[in-house]
Scaffold this active site. Structure first.
Site, PDB file in Angstrom:
ATOM      1  N   ASP A  11      -1.947  -3.732   9.290  1.00  0.00           N
ATOM      2  CA  ASP A  11      -0.014  -4.274   9.338  1.00  0.00           C
ATOM      3  C   ASP A  11      -0.017  -2.923  10.679  1.00  0.00           C
ATOM      4  O   ASP A  11       1.377  -2.938  10.531  1.00  0.00           O
ATOM      5  CB  ASP A  11      -0.077  -3.763   7.977  1.00  0.00           C
ATOM      6  CG  ASP A  11       0.462  -1.954   7.577  1.00  0.00           C
ATOM      7  OD1 ASP A  11      -0.438  -1.787   8.015  1.00  0.00           O
ATOM      8  OD2 ASP A  11       1.261  -1.860   7.022  1.00  0.00           O
TER       9      ASP A  11
ATOM     10  N   GLU B 234      -7.355   4.509  -3.243  1.00  0.00           N
ATOM     11  CA  GLU B 234      -7.502   5.184  -2.088  1.00  0.00           C
ATOM     12  C   GLU B 234      -8.141   5.934  -2.449  1.00  0.00           C
ATOM     13  O   GLU B 234      -6.808   6.899  -1.763  1.00  0.00           O
ATOM     14  CB  GLU B 234      -6.982   4.592  -0.793  1.00  0.00           C
ATOM     15  CG  GLU B 234      -8.619   4.164   0.320  1.00  0.00           C
ATOM     16  CD  GLU B 234      -7.512   3.200   1.408  1.00  0.00           C
ATOM     17  OE1 GLU B 234      -7.881   3.544   2.735  1.00  0.00           O
ATOM     18  OE2 GLU B 234      -6.498   2.775   1.638  1.00  0.00           O
TER      19      GLU B 234
ATOM     20  N   ASP C  68      -2.269   5.003  -1.505  1.00  0.00           N
ATOM     21  CA  ASP C  68      -3.551   5.857  -0.764  1.00  0.00           C
ATOM     22  C   ASP C  68      -3.539   7.423  -0.821  1.00  0.00           C
ATOM     23  O   ASP C  68      -1.884   7.837  -0.507  1.00  0.00           O
ATOM     24  CB  ASP C  68      -3.025   5.416   0.412  1.00  0.00           C
ATOM     25  CG  ASP C  68      -4.273   5.618   1.607  1.00  0.00           C
ATOM     26  OD1 ASP C  68      -5.088   6.367   0.984  1.00  0.00           O
ATOM     27  OD2 ASP C  68      -4.684   5.546   2.779  1.00  0.00           O
TER      28      ASP C  68
ATOM     29  N   ASP D 163     -12.143   6.174   1.802  1.00  0.00           N
ATOM     30  CA  ASP D 163     -11.713   5.632   3.014  1.00  0.00           C
ATOM     31  C   ASP D 163     -12.399   6.992   4.021  1.00  0.00           C
ATOM     32  O   ASP D 163     -13.642   6.341   5.203  1.00  0.00           O
ATOM     33  CB  ASP D 163     -10.038   5.695   2.896  1.00  0.00           C
ATOM     34  CG  ASP D 163      -9.714   5.256   4.766  1.00  0.00           C
ATOM     35  OD1 ASP D 163     -10.940   5.595   5.827  1.00  0.00           O
ATOM     36  OD2 ASP D 163      -8.995   5.699   5.196  1.00  0.00           O
TER      37      ASP D 163
ATOM     38  N   LYS E   5     -13.032   0.637   8.407  1.00  0.00           N
ATOM     39  CA  LYS E   5     -12.351   0.090   9.646  1.00  0.00           C
ATOM     40  C   LYS E   5     -13.317   0.622  11.115  1.00  0.00           C
ATOM     41  O   LYS E   5     -13.886   1.081  11.141  1.00  0.00           O
ATOM     42  CB  LYS E   5     -11.240   1.765  10.005  1.00  0.00           C
ATOM     43  CG  LYS E   5     -10.607   1.924   8.392  1.00  0.00           C
ATOM     44  CD  LYS E   5      -9.319   3.101   8.770  1.00  0.00           C
ATOM     45  CE  LYS E   5      -8.979   3.258   7.562  1.00  0.00           C
ATOM     46  NZ  LYS E   5      -7.472   4.071   7.332  1.00  0.00           N
TER      47      LYS E   5
ATOM     48  N   CYS F 260      -7.220  -0.344   8.830  1.00  0.00           N
ATOM     49  CA  CYS F 260      -6.989  -0.301  10.664  1.00  0.00           C
ATOM     50  C   CYS F 260      -5.809   1.056  10.397  1.00  0.00           C
ATOM     51  O   CYS F 260      -5.778   2.112   9.972  1.00  0.00           O
ATOM     52  CB  CYS F 260      -6.373  -1.119  11.362  1.00  0.00           C
ATOM     53  SG  CYS F 260      -4.035  -1.224   9.811  1.00  0.00           S
TER      54      CYS F 260
ATOM     55  N   LYS G 113       1.569   5.102  -0.286  1.00  0.00           N
ATOM     56  CA  LYS G 113       0.724   6.067   0.929  1.00  0.00           C
ATOM     57  C   LYS G 113       1.336   7.772   0.222  1.00  0.00           C
ATOM     58  O   LYS G 113       2.900   7.619  -0.266  1.00  0.00           O
ATOM     59  CB  LYS G 113       1.626   6.948   1.780  1.00  0.00           C
ATOM     60  CG  LYS G 113       0.829   5.541   2.893  1.00  0.00           C
ATOM     61  CD  LYS G 113      -0.244   6.704   3.457  1.00  0.00           C
ATOM     62  CE  LYS G 113      -1.312   5.236   4.489  1.00  0.00           C
ATOM     63  NZ  LYS G 113      -2.413   5.787   4.649  1.00  0.00           N
TER      64      LYS G 113
ATOM     65  N   LYS H 130       0.714  -0.614   0.081  1.00  0.00           N
ATOM     66  CA  LYS H 130       0.443  -0.096   0.119  1.00  0.00           C
ATOM     67  C   LYS H 130       0.870   1.093  -0.051  1.00  0.00           C
ATOM     68  O   LYS H 130       1.594   1.391   0.784  1.00  0.00           O
ATOM     69  CB  LYS H 130      -1.059  -0.231   1.037  1.00  0.00           C
ATOM     70  CG  LYS H 130      -1.589   1.353   1.105  1.00  0.00           C
ATOM     71  CD  LYS H 130      -2.791   0.976   2.385  1.00  0.00           C
ATOM     72  CE  LYS H 130      -3.630   2.070   2.419  1.00  0.00           C
ATOM     73  NZ  LYS H 130      -4.729   2.016   4.238  1.00  0.00           N
TER      74      LYS H 130
END
Length: 321
Positions: free
Chosen positions: A299, A202, A176, A225, A247, A275, A151, A149
């Site tokens: 994670d 995302e 994301d 999200d 989440k 999360c 960022k 993932k």
């Protein structure tokens, strides 16, 4: 009679965690402990300032409801007694654990869901320079990570993804943006990222300002999200997103998360489980939803200098139960 206690803990990170809007070197969590003298249950939440939460606001909510919990408040009643968010999450998850213990079962058995041996989870590449993100990706895939993932903010988007794809040719990549792509040519950007086989993007735009996605052709699925907190949000997202990120801290616990999963699939939306930063206590609570999800990002504990015990085992890109 139940006794309820709670504590606030600052958990140092092993390395900085950076996204488009913030950088962190520690995470503050609130843990709720319930016991009837024989059986017990613990839940953990991570208050999020972006959602107008703090350890103090969460603690205040817990103080207000403590007497009701100690008198036997049920999980079902809790859903109306507290609003969605971190406080309800910690308490809801603690009640699930307590109820399971009282019946001599695991939460999995209480739900009638088979517990898997392991679940594939993303490993997050924190926002950094291109060189550092590539190095982190190389280290991750060398360790067997299968899902990365990435960022990102609004800078060097395609360049970073291209470089990461080069060193991780077989990994699944998700991106994301954390609401940071306002003002960009999204349609051109989505098509450019499609060339690198990005599986999902995302939250490219800020929550409440994502109307552009209705008109924007995107060959890559887009996941909500920050735009999606609870079940009532889902119906309004179908015209702009293909997936939602559930989440527990956003929706207020396992009870609502399970309902969101069912609702999303009924409406034809795919499901991701994510999360906040936190310990294995918080990640374990989300696993019964994770087994129903297409994409899992749990994670949080690998970023901690020290996890809670008993700790989940993270190995070769999977969470081992």
């Amino acid at each position: 009679m139940i006794t309820m206690t709670f504590e606030t803990l600052a958990l140092p990170l092993a390395r900085p965690f950076v996204i488009s809007r913030s950088a962190r070197t520690a995470v503050t969590v609130v843990r709720v402990h319930l016991t009837d003298g024989e059986y017990s249950g613990t839940g953990e939440c991570t208050p999020t300032p972006h959602y107008q939460e703090s350890a103090e606001s969460v603690t205040e909510q817990l103080v207000q409801i403590q007497s009701h919990v100690e008198q036997g408040l049920s999980r079902e009643a809790l859903q109306q007694a507290l609003p969605q968010g971190s406080a309800r999450n910690a308490l809801d998850c603690a009640l699930w654990k307590l109820d399971a213990a009282r019946q001599g079962k695991t939460v999995w058995q209480l739900l009638g869901v088979d517990q898997p041996e392991s679940v594939i989870s993303a490993e997050t590449l924190s926002l950094d320079t291109l060189e550092n993100m590539v190095a982190a990706a190389e280290e991750a895939v060398a360790g067997g990570v299968k899902l990365l993932k990435i960022k990102l903010n609004g800078e060097k988007i395609v360049e970073k993804v291209a470089a990461i794809r080069h060193v991780a040719p077989h990994a699944t990549l998700v991106v994301d943006a954390n609401e940071s792509w306002t003002g960009l040519d999204l349609e051109s950007l989505f098509h450019a990222l499609h060339d690198f086989n990005v599986a999902m993007i995302e939250q490219p735009l800020p929550a409440g300002h994502d109307d552009e996605l209705v008109r924007c052709l995107h060959p890559i699925p887009v996941c909500a999200d920050e735009s999606c907190h609870q079940r009532s949000d889902i119906a309004h997202l179908r015209d702009r997103y293909e997936m939602i990120n559930i989440k527990l801290d956003k929706c207020g616990g396992l009870t609502e998360a399970l309902a969101m999963c069912t609702e999303a699939k009924t409406m034809g939306l795919r499901v991701m489980v994510g999360c906040m930063l936190g310990s294995s206590i918080a990640m374990e609570a989300a696993l019964p939803v994770a087994v129903q999800a297409e994409c899992v990002d749990l994670d949080g504990p690998i970023w901690l200098a020290q996890d809670a015990e008993p700790a989940l085992r993270y190995h070769q890109g999977e969470v081992w139960l």
